[in-house]
Structures are given as C-alpha cells and as structure tokens.
Design an enzyme around this catalytic site. Structure first.
Site, PDB file in Angstrom:
ATOM      1  N   CYS A   1      -6.131  -4.038   7.083  1.00 26.87           N
ATOM      2  CA  CYS A   1      -7.319  -3.179   7.116  1.00 26.87           C
ATOM      3  C   CYS A   1      -8.474  -3.782   6.345  1.00 26.87           C
ATOM      4  CB  CYS A   1      -6.992  -1.781   6.617  1.00 26.87           C
ATOM      5  SG  CYS A   1      -6.658  -1.653   4.850  1.00 26.87           S
TER       6      CYS A   1
ATOM      7  N   CYS B   1       0.832  -1.200   0.000  1.00 30.20           N
ATOM      8  CA  CYS B   1       0.000   0.000   0.000  1.00 30.20           C
ATOM      9  C   CYS B   1       0.870   1.254   0.000  1.00 30.20           C
ATOM     10  CB  CYS B   1      -0.942  -0.013   1.198  1.00 30.20           C
ATOM     11  SG  CYS B   1      -2.017   1.415   1.282  1.00 30.20           S
TER      12      CYS B   1
END
Lengths: 398, 361
Positions: B197, B101
């Site tokens: 997440c 990410c």
C-alpha cells in the site's frame, strides 16, 4: 414576522455541545427560508417574478443592516463565513494597492490560508491566552501594509481580541482593518456603526440560519477586488446568483438573536459557568484561552485533559450521546493538532489533548446533565487508552 | 458485542461492517490513516489509504448508520512497518509488510486502543475463519481458496485472535460483492487492492532506491566470476529473474536467478533455476496458535500470501521453526514469513532465517 422563541433542549435526543461548529436551525429561520423558496425569480432579472425575489433579498439586507448597525449598502451576501473572510482579506489587500497583509496567528483558516495566496503575508503572535500581541502588531505595521485582519472572538478557545486597538493601529498607517466576527454575534455582539472595522465577516449557520449564507459588512469606501468570476451581483464585487431564501433565513435568525439577546446570553453564561465547573472538577483538566475571565466567550469552553488523545474522549462522549469536537482543522478525517493551542505555546501534547464544548441558542441544562455524569469516567478511560503515560499537570507546557 | 470494524474503504471491510450490524452488534467503524501525506485519489488497483478510500469508508459507515472515526496511526505504521521493511531489505532479506501491519498495527495498536475504549473485538475483512476448538480459538483457512488470507494472519497470537473477528471467512468473494451491491453500497464494484500500500506505483525497486540510496556492487556467478554490476543489493530478492542487466551470458544460455544476497559485501550471486531449490527451512521469531502441535508433525508450509501449501515435516516451538519439505521449492528467502498449517488450521509462523538444500546436486 413573529419570532417563536427557540425551544431549549436536547437536539435529536443528543447533548449538542458544538454550536461553534454549527448551531441548530432556528424555527424562525426555517419558516423564513421555506417561505422564500417559493419565489422563483432571479433577483437580477427584470420581470415580475424577479422583482418578488429581489424584494425578499432586499428586505433581508435591510433587516440585517438594522440589527447589525450597518447601512444596507454595507451588507454583502456571501456563501458563508469562509467566503466573506476570503473576499475581505484577499480582495481587500489586492484592492489596497499596497504590498503587505498582516494577520494574527490565531485566525480561522479562512484568513490564515491567505499565506498561500498572498506572498507578503505576515503572521503576528498571540499570548498564552490566545490574545493578539498588540505591540508585535504595531511593530509590524508601516505604510506598506494594505490590510490587517484580527478576529473578534477566537473560534477554538473563545478569546476576545483587542480589535478596536488593532483597528486604530491599522488606520494609523493607512491600512484597512478586517475582523472575522463569525463567533461574535451572541457575544460581544456586532455593531458596525460603533466599530472601527472596515470589514466584518459573519456566518449564518453559527447562529441558527441554514448553512450556505454569510455576510461581509464592508464600508462604502473600503476597496475590494473580486476574488471570483461572474456577474458581480453583490455590490459589483461578489459574483453568483443571490439566494433570496438563504438571505431571508439569515435575517430571521439574526433578528431573533437580536431580540432575544439578553435571555440567550444570560442562559449561555449560566450554562457556560456550569460547564467550566464540570471540566475543572476533573484532576489534570485545565481551560485554554482566557479561561473563565472576562475576555472569554461565555459559551466556548476549550478544555485540555492531561494524558488523553482528544479523539478518544470524543469517541467515548459520542457513544454516550454527547456531541463535542476538537474545534481545530481536520485533514483526511484526521484531527490536526490545534494551531491555536500551538500558537499559545501549549506544545504538541496539549494541542492533541484539547476538546471544545460550545453552547448557543438551543442549549439548556439537559445538555449538560449527561456530560456531568459521563465526563469523569470518560476522561479516565481515555487516559487508560493512551496507557496512562502522563497524569498530573507537570511536563505539558515545556 | 461492541465491535470496532477496521474499514479500509474497500468492499470487503464494508460487508464486514454490514454483517456485524445485521447480527445486532454495536459497531463502530475506524479507518486507519497510515500516511501523513495521503494521495488524493486511488490509482487503479494499487495502494490504499488515499483520501478517496477514507471517503468511501465513511460513506459506508454513514449508510450503515454507525459511528465512524479516522485514527492517525501514521507514526506507528512508519516505525513498525515501513522502517522495518527498509531495514529488512537493507539487511538482504525479503520482508512481508502486510504481515507486519497485521501483527503490529491492526491487531496490536488498533486492538489495544479499541479494547481500552471499551470495544470487545476488532473485525477486519480478511478471508479467514476463526473456529472455536476444544483448547480455544483456532485460525483456519477461508472457505474461498482463491481469497484465503490465513497466511497474512498467521503471525497473530492466541491473545490477539481471541479479540479478532473475520466475518467473511465462510464466504466467496463473489458473494461479498453481490451482498455489497444488494445493500446499495457504492464500493461493490471497487477493484481489489494489490501490492504494497505504501508503494502505490508498484515499483518496489525504485522505492527502495529512493529510500536506501544506491550502492554499486558486483553481480557474480556461483564460481565468483563477475557477470554484471548492480546499484544496490537491496534492490534484489532471492529468486528474482528480471532486471538483472547481466553483461555476460550464462554458459548454458539458460536464464539466471538471484541465488544469494550478501549485504556486507554488497554482492549478489546469480545462477540457474535448479540452484534455487531448497527443502529445509529454518525460522526464528515464532508465533504459535496451537498447543496441540508438539514434536515433529505432518503439515504444510506456506511462504507467500497466495503461495502453495507445501507438504512437509514440521517442528515448531517457542524459539524456532524447522520445516523439511517433501519436494524442493524455489524462491524462498530469509526474512519471509513461513506459516505452517495442519490441514486448514494455522498452527503458527516464523521468520525464515535460512533456507537451503539438503540434497547433493
């Protein structure tokens, strides 16, 4: 009431080009609101304080009825345009005793949302200018339809809808007709007596009243079922303690608009024409809806800039002190592709490259000067941000 | 400077934005919408990007008086992080999505878009220090050893680091919370985020099964004897001990660990803990944050976010990484990122392609 004319000019030092979302508070509305907040009574009670509050509320109702061509009995106060729409559409079809609800594809979510609440909701399409397909509407109607809802002016692209003809079609099959006229108070205006509509939704804050008040105009013989629980204070259908102060503020705003309509409308027309020129001078820019034709709201300008993300352009304009918006719904802070542009066959790329500028009572040329200066470079930078993937007109309407 | 502060809705990014404002920068906040269908509310300390997080971020931006935007990067995130995560597990490797990410979203998609829109830098609430060295910007460990996140930033390139800001690198987490409280920010007491997440319930094996399906196969011991069954090799990671559901007890009665995953044969090999020990790590897909480190040098290797810095001999070039650990270590799996430090300074990273023992057992 002595209407002090609104002072055109920049709001808080910014170019405010988002009247279709919320119009700055008119000084007359502010005074009427603050004055009326002194009243302490609940208009539904019987004592002296209540009578004072009730007097303010009913004065406001009569004033609005006067300005909107309605009878006071036909004026129902709500918390805003969305509640007025919800009550008209869901309450209206429920009370009709019939099964089907028919709405246009370019309605505000407060109407289109009925799809989730009313099982037999049918959506009728629109053409590439976002104007309702009347033949399709007529084709969809029969005596199982209880209510038809078609907005007066589209909130995203500003197209005027053929509401009179749509109302006639609805009435031919015995259905009631509702129109969301939230964007229509300045242009073309609302005259309930002359309108064939049974139900008309209006919002206060789109015309300079505070947020939190709206009106549903409802014919005395138009059946409505409650959609919320409570004491049914408004015409035995809408519940909740009435806000005399908000009603007074809305009445003051609409009264000023009515008194100043010629001046406000002519100013918005002139500015709207300039705004369209500013947009169209940019290569790869085009107008949505009815463009600059006679079916276009003069103060609502929906512009598509090829090869941008609307979010990027809005950020760059925001940095320069210019407030504009996409006009379509937000989910979790993320702008959703415009359903209206999609319904007009614009395609996903067009739907995410569209920005709405809208004008109103406080607009003036000083709002547009910065836009004229900033827009070309901002569009160029927004295109660079997307990687200049596409320029020119080709390929966007596939 | 005109700075774009990535605001997750947590306390770290809130204080990051606040400090930048206090330093006189022109700051805009951006919250990244990474899921098309975000959860409405946070559930405990897990997950992020819920509507509540986006609200919290917006609230901080409003309190600081800075513009705030939400950027929908859900497509990029799905393609570059989630799909990559699934593909790596399907190939028998153990990826770290947070690194991906940072590499592909925060310091690529967001940084590129921000730069194009006139921002000079992207700031995040990571605990790491950006230090000006003789050859340019260097990335160093944070002052707070418990919070150091230089590992998940180890994949950055020099060009990315040049436009990155980490205002929390010199602070302790406790100071950051106190600062948030002093500023009256509602997120001061918000729990830290943990885990992955996009797997808010923390059940990675369940997530993998939902997305990759089940594929029954054998669990074998080192001699190739079948000692159990599994429902898909992708549910395992090297060094895993729990959830093996073995039918046959080990000969010595000691617990067994996953030693090897063979995706083609859908076979999982288990064995004793000492067989996990490796001392030679090779890596590919390298990144480098130093031009000073050439040849073979003394440094440390780290293979997980809060893992130990293991003393080693290191060789890193544009093609490959070779690490020779001083002491054998367990639970090192292909697919993991290996970040190499010289002291506190990040020198570079690589994706582990093989990890083995050079010592005869």
């Amino acid at each position: 009431m002595s209407p002090s004319a609104p002072e055109p000019g920049r709001v808080h030092g910014r170019s405010y080009l988002d009247h279709a979302a919320n119009s700055p508070l008119r000084p007359v509305a502010r005074s009427a609101w603050l004055e009326a907040t002194e009243a302490v009574g609940n208009p539904s009670a019987l004592h002296g304080s209540a009578r004072a509050a009730r007097r303010v509320l009913e004065d406001a109702r009569e004033q609005l009825a006067d300005d909107l061509g309605a009878h006071p009995t036909e004026v129902l106060f709500t918390s805003g345009g969305s509640e007025a729409d919800s009550l008209a559409v869901v309450g209206g079809v429920r009370a009709s005793g019939r099964e089907r609800l028919v709405v246009s594809a370019v309605e505000h979510p407060a109407v289109l949302g009925a799809r989730a609440l009313w099982r037999s909701t049918e959506v009728v399409g629109a053409d590439e200018t976002a104007r309702l397909d009347l033949d399709a509407l007529t084709g969809a109607l029969d005596d199982t339809v209880g209510l038809v809802s078609v907005q007066t002016v589209n909130n995203e692209v500003g197209t005027l809808q053929p509401t009179d003809l749509a109302a006639q079609s609805a009435h031919r099959v015995g259905a009631r007709f509702h129109t969301d006229a939230v964007q229509a108070l300045l242009w073309p205006g609302v005259d309930f007596a002359a309108s064939p509509a049974d139900l008309v939704s209006l919002s206060g804050h789109k015309v300079g009243a505070p947020v939190g008040v709206g009106v549903l105009l409802a014919r005395r013989d138009a059946p409505l079922d409650p959609i919320g629980l409570g004491g049914r204070q408004e015409r035995d259908v809408r519940s909740g303690t009435q806000s005399a102060a908000l009603a007074a503020a809305m009445a003051a705003a609409v009264a000023e608009l009515t008194a100043n309509r010629d001046e406000e409308l002519s100013r918005v027309r002139t500015l709207g024409a300039r705004l369209r020129r500013i947009v169209l001078e940019i290569e790869g820019a085009s107008l949505n809806g009815a463009g600059d034709g006679e079916l276009a709201h003069p103060g609502i300008v929906s512009a598509t800039f090829d090869g941008i993300r609307a979010d990027d352009l809005l950020l760059l304009l925001d940095r320069e002190g210019i407030d504009a918006s996409v006009g379509s719904a937000c989910r979790a802070g993320v702008h959703q592709p415009s359903e209206v542009v999609l319904a007009c066959g614009g395609g996903h790329e067009r739907a995410i490259s569209t920005v709405r500028f809208s004008l109103g009572h406080s607009s003036s040329s000083v709002d547009l000067d910065p836009l004229a200066t900033v827009l070309p470079a901002a569009v160029g930078q927004a295109r660079a941000s997307l990687g200049g993937r596409r320029t020119g007109r080709g390929g966007w309407n596939e | 400077m005109r700075v774009l502060a990535a605001m997750s809705g947590g306390v770290d990014s809130a204080v990051t934005a606040a400090r930048l404002v206090a330093d006189g920068h022109e700051v805009s906040g951006v919250h990244l919408a990474l899921s098309k269908n975000p959860q409405s509310y946070r559930s405990g300390a897990r997950g992020c990007c819920s509507l509540e997080d986006s609200h919290d971020a917006r609230r901080v931006a409003d309190r600081l008086g800075i513009p705030f935007y939400v950027w929908d990067l859900s497509e990029d995130f799905r393609r570059d992080v989630v799909d990559d995560f699934l593909a790596e597990y399907a190939a028998g490797r153990t990826p770290n999505p947070c690194l991906r990410c940072n590499e592909a979203i925060k310091f690529a998609a967001v940084l590129d878009r921000g730069r194009a829109l006139g921002f000079d830098a992207v700031a995040t609430g990571h605990y790491a220090r950006r230090v000006k060295g003789p050859q340019g910007w260097e990335l160093h460990r944070a002052a707070d050893p418990a919070k150091d996140q230089s590992y998940v930033l180890g994949v950055l390139t020099t060009a990315q680091l040049e436009h990155a800001l980490f205002p929390l690198g010199d602070s302790l987490k406790s100071q950051v919370r106190e600062e948030a409280a002093a500023l009256g920010l509602g997120v001061a007491k918000k729990p830290d985020s943990h885990d992955i997440c996009f797997i808010p319930d923390g059940d990675t094996a369940g997530y993998l099964t939902r997305h990759l399906g089940t594929r029954p196969g054998d669990v074998v011991d080192e001699r190739g004897e079948v000692v159990g069954q599994h429902t898909g090799h992708h549910q395992f990671t090297i060094g895993q001990r729990r959830g093996l559901h073995l039918g046959v007890p080990s000969a010595d009665g000691e617990p067994r660990y996953v030693l090897q995953i063979e995706p083609v044969h859908n076979r999982v090999t288990v064995g004793s803990r000492d067989r996990l020990a490796v001392d030679r790590i090779e890596g590919i897909r390298t990144t480098r944050l130093s031009t000073d480190h050439r040849g073979r040098w003394r440094g440390t290797a780290q293979v997980r976010a809060h893992g130990e810095a293991m003393p080693a001999w290191v060789e890193l070039d544009d093609e490959r990484l070779l690490v020779e650990l001083d002491e054998p270590a367990a639970g090192i799996a292909p697919g993991q990122a290996c970040v190499v430090h010289d002291g506190d300074r990040v020198v570079g990273s690589a994706t582990i392609s093989s990890a083995r023992s050079t010592r005869s057992s």
